[in-house]
Scaffold this motif. Structure first.
Motif, PDB file in Angstrom:
ATOM      1  N   GLU A 109       0.835  -1.214   0.000  1.00 57.51           N
ATOM      2  CA  GLU A 109       0.000   0.000   0.000  1.00 57.51           C
ATOM      3  C   GLU A 109       0.865   1.258   0.000  1.00 57.51           C
ATOM      4  OE1 GLU A 109      -2.815  -0.036   3.226  1.00 57.51           O
ATOM      5  OE2 GLU A 109      -3.826  -1.772   2.383  1.00 57.51           O
ATOM      6  N   ALA A 110       1.892   1.235   0.866  1.00 60.43           N
ATOM      7  CA  ALA A 110       2.794   2.393   0.942  1.00 60.43           C
ATOM      8  C   ALA A 110       3.460   2.632  -0.402  1.00 60.43           C
ATOM      9  CB  ALA A 110       3.846   2.170   2.024  1.00 60.43           C
TER      10      ALA A 110
ATOM     11  N   LEU B  27       3.174   6.061  -2.817  1.00 66.00           N
ATOM     12  CA  LEU B  27       4.334   6.839  -3.257  1.00 66.00           C
ATOM     13  C   LEU B  27       4.368   6.945  -4.769  1.00 66.00           C
ATOM     14  CD1 LEU B  27       7.109   5.651  -0.796  1.00 66.00           C
ATOM     15  CD2 LEU B  27       6.145   7.935  -0.976  1.00 66.00           C
ATOM     16  N   GLU B  28       4.031   5.842  -5.449  1.00 65.52           N
ATOM     17  CA  GLU B  28       4.018   5.867  -6.915  1.00 65.52           C
ATOM     18  C   GLU B  28       2.953   6.831  -7.437  1.00 65.52           C
ATOM     19  OE1 GLU B  28       3.690   1.795  -8.084  1.00 65.52           O
ATOM     20  OE2 GLU B  28       5.851   1.534  -8.230  1.00 65.52           O
TER      21      GLU B  28
ATOM     22  N   GLU C   9       4.249  10.264  -7.119  1.00 69.92           N
ATOM     23  CA  GLU C   9       5.266  10.477  -8.142  1.00 69.92           C
ATOM     24  C   GLU C   9       4.598  10.884  -9.461  1.00 69.92           C
ATOM     25  OE1 GLU C   9       9.271   8.033  -9.549  1.00 69.92           O
ATOM     26  OE2 GLU C   9       7.494   6.974  -8.894  1.00 69.92           O
ATOM     27  N   LYS C  10       3.533  10.187  -9.827  1.00 68.18           N
ATOM     28  CA  LYS C  10       2.781  10.479 -11.064  1.00 68.18           C
ATOM     29  C   LYS C  10       2.208  11.886 -11.007  1.00 68.18           C
ATOM     30  CE  LYS C  10       1.469   6.403 -13.534  1.00 68.18           C
ATOM     31  NZ  LYS C  10       1.299   5.243 -12.623  1.00 68.18           N
ATOM     32  N   GLU C  11       1.644  12.220  -9.845  1.00 66.94           N
ATOM     33  CA  GLU C  11       1.001  13.512  -9.673  1.00 66.94           C
ATOM     34  C   GLU C  11       1.993  14.662  -9.890  1.00 66.94           C
ATOM     35  OE1 GLU C  11      -1.571  13.543  -6.119  1.00 66.94           O
ATOM     36  OE2 GLU C  11      -1.022  15.668  -6.033  1.00 66.94           O
ATOM     37  N   MET C  12       3.251  14.410  -9.532  1.00 67.77           N
ATOM     38  CA  MET C  12       4.269  15.460  -9.638  1.00 67.77           C
ATOM     39  C   MET C  12       4.751  15.666 -11.070  1.00 67.77           C
ATOM     40  SD  MET C  12       6.591  14.821  -6.299  1.00 67.77           S
ATOM     41  CE  MET C  12       6.174  15.524  -4.719  1.00 67.77           C
ATOM     42  N   GLU C  13       4.512  14.677 -11.938  1.00 69.99           N
ATOM     43  CA  GLU C  13       5.013  14.775 -13.315  1.00 69.99           C
ATOM     44  C   GLU C  13       4.324  15.884 -14.099  1.00 69.99           C
ATOM     45  OE1 GLU C  13       6.426  10.179 -13.547  1.00 69.99           O
ATOM     46  OE2 GLU C  13       4.752  10.798 -14.847  1.00 69.99           O
TER      47      GLU C  13
END
Ligand SMILES: [Zn+2]
Ligand SMILES: [Zn+2]
Length: 538
Positions: free
Chosen positions: A525-526, A530-531, A534-538
């Motif tokens: 889940e963690a 995090l993934e 990471e996507k959201e920041m792209e």
């Protein structure tokens, strides 16, 4: 140009002002907030200081309430220059590293406590190493020299007479072809203080930041205070007793050395043992000796006469713990000067434990004792105080001497303001408890008819040209900031992850089955969370 009041407003600590002229940004002071959890939370939220965008930090003096967040600022990406006097740089070198060690100890203590309560790991605001790194940004300037810093920006440091190296900062800014002048009083000294000169007079300026620590109080005269101290030491000698003086390591300790030295040089006192028992005070005293060009005329004359105003016969500087402990075995009458100044930490606590219960001993309080400190309890007449988990009876003579203050009192502040000539001068009253700043602000308005304001924390102002164009003059920042900067959170995450790996490794070594289905699910889940981030920041 724009300004934002980031600290030292409606409180005495955390001094910091952000100034902006076009894309050029700089700070005046970067102090630590002290005095209670609520206020100290601000030390962790310094994104509004815009560390990475600052070209300069102009530093009035070395006290932690003006310089204490510098290592944090550098840690958050400040790469500009820190401009101050040489003595301020020298003092910052020892004081910031000392502050870093205190931060480390504080985090360690929190962790010991936190582990028992099952809380996450505390990290220090900054370490001694961070403090050391931040010293590389410093660039010293001389008093009274006009220094161009950037196109349309120059500064001059004048002696503020508060502590060694302290400065009033004058800033000239060019705004649409017109030169404007700002003044930061910094902390203003008390006149006739030992060692340092009296504050410089400033006559011209359009906007003034004025400190107000003692804006509602009058100090006792210096001469009265000095005579009182002499009497106390004489009485102690007559009864074969000791005088214990809790003192701040910088300036106050050196003032006491100087004053006792004068008594002995003039024959008012015999040469008695004087112990300076604080490593920071000893380092600070060395810095004072190195910067003798900052001394006032009287102190210079002692130097010229072949005496050292900070070296008296019988003085003993005790750096090691063993040396410190040995003081208790010296039965001769004498004086012990030690830190902290408010009796809450450091070696002074041992000396108080040794002397508070002795009827013949004298405790001399010379500095401000904040609410809640051991020093305050002693001053307020407590019958016992708790030291190292033990109730100690207070039987010694307790004296409070007000005249050693390193700040101008109300009269001193008003006298200093009276030299300013511009009838359109605007004054921001800062660096004082709210009530005191407001009182001084009103008094100045009534007496000199200057426009005065007591700014709010995080208030923004537009000065000069843009005001005339009708842009709103005042806006208070409403936006809420996250509790802690992102870097703190990321560090904590790193540590947790590493701890987890180590734990799993240990379990595996012990031959335990680490493929616990619950663990597996939680870790997955963690990982997914995090993934997703990471996507959201792209
Ligand atoms: Zn100060
Ligand atoms: Zn201050």
């Amino acid at each position: 140009m724009r300004v934002e009041f980031l600290g030292g407003v409606r409180t005495v600590t955390g001094s910091a002002t952000l100034l902006e002229k076009g894309s050029l940004k700089w700070l005046v002071d970067c102090g630590m907030f002290q005095g209670g959890e609520e206020l100290e939370k601000r030390n962790w939220k310094i994104q509004p200081y815009q560390a990475q965008n600052l070209a300069f930090l102009l530093l009035t003096h070395a006290h932690i309430d003006h310089s204490g967040l510098i290592p944090r600022l550098v840690k958050e990406g400040f790469r500009g220059k820190i401009i101050c006097t040489q003595a301020t740089l020298d003092l910052c070198e020892v004081m910031l590293q000392d502050s870093g060690r205190i931060q480390e100890m504080e985090a360690e203590w929190q962790n010991r406590k936190g582990k028992r309560a099952g809380r996450g790991e505390a990290i220090p605001l900054y370490t001694a190493k961070d403090a050391e790194k931040s010293l590389r940004c410093f660039e010293p300037v001389s008093y009274d020299e006009i220094v161009p810093l950037a196109e349309g920006l120059k500064v001059r440091f004048r002696d503020a007479g508060h502590i060694l190296g302290s400065a009033i900062i004058e800033i000239w800014v060019e705004e649409e072809g017109q030169e404007r002048k700002l003044i930061f009083s910094g902390d203003l000294g008390n006149s006739h203080q030992p060692i340092v000169r009296d504050p410089s007079i400033v006559e011209e300026g359009e906007v003034l930041w004025l400190e107000s620590t003692y804006g509602n109080r009058l100090h006792k005269s210096k001469e009265e205070t000095v005579q009182e101290l002499l009497k106390i030491v004489q009485e102690a000698i007559a009864h074969q007793a000791k005088v214990v003086i809790p003192a701040f390591a910088v300036e106050r300790t050196q003032d006491i050395i100087y004053t006792l030295g004068q008594f002995i040089r003039r024959g008012a006192l015999p040469p008695i043992p004087v112990y300076i028992d604080s490593p920071l005070a000893i380092s600070a005293t060395e810095i004072f000796k190195k910067n003798s060009d900052c001394f006032d005329r009287e102190t210079q004359e002692i130097l010229a006469g072949g005496d050292n105003p900070l070296d008296i016969p019988g003085i003993m500087f005790t750096r090691t713990t063993e040396e410190s402990k040995a003081i208790n075995e010296d039965s001769r009458p004498g004086v012990i000067v030690s830190a902290s100044g408010m009796c809450d930490a450091g070696r002074i606590k041992h000396h108080l434990k040794h002397h508070l219960w002795r009827e013949a001993s004298h405790i001399v309080i010379i500095g401000y004792q904040a609410e809640g400190t051991v020093g305050r309890r002693i001053v307020d007449g407590a019958k016992t105080v708790r030291l190292f988990g033990e109730e100690i009876a207070v039987k010694a003579h307790i004296h409070t001497l007000g005249g050693f203050s390193a700040h101008a009192d109300q009269k001193g502040l008003l006298d200093w303001v009276s030299h300013l000539r511009n009838p359109r001068l605007e004054i921001f009253v800062n660096h004082g408890e709210e009530k005191i700043s407001v009182e001084l602000s009103q008094l100045i308005r009534e007496r000199f008819h200057f426009k005065t304001t007591v700014p709010e924390w995080r208030e923004k102002r537009i000065l000069f040209s843009e005001v005339e164009k009708g842009i709103p003059e005042r806006e208070v920042e409403e936006e809420l900031l996250p509790e802690e900067p992102l870097s703190v959170l990321l560090n904590r995450l790193d540590r947790t992850y590493k701890r987890l790996r180590r734990k799993l490794k240990r379990e595996k070594k012990k031959g335990e089955d680490v493929s616990h289905p619950g663990w597996w699910r939680q870790l997955e889940e963690a990982q997914q969370k995090l993934e997703a981030l990471e996507k959201e920041m792209e």
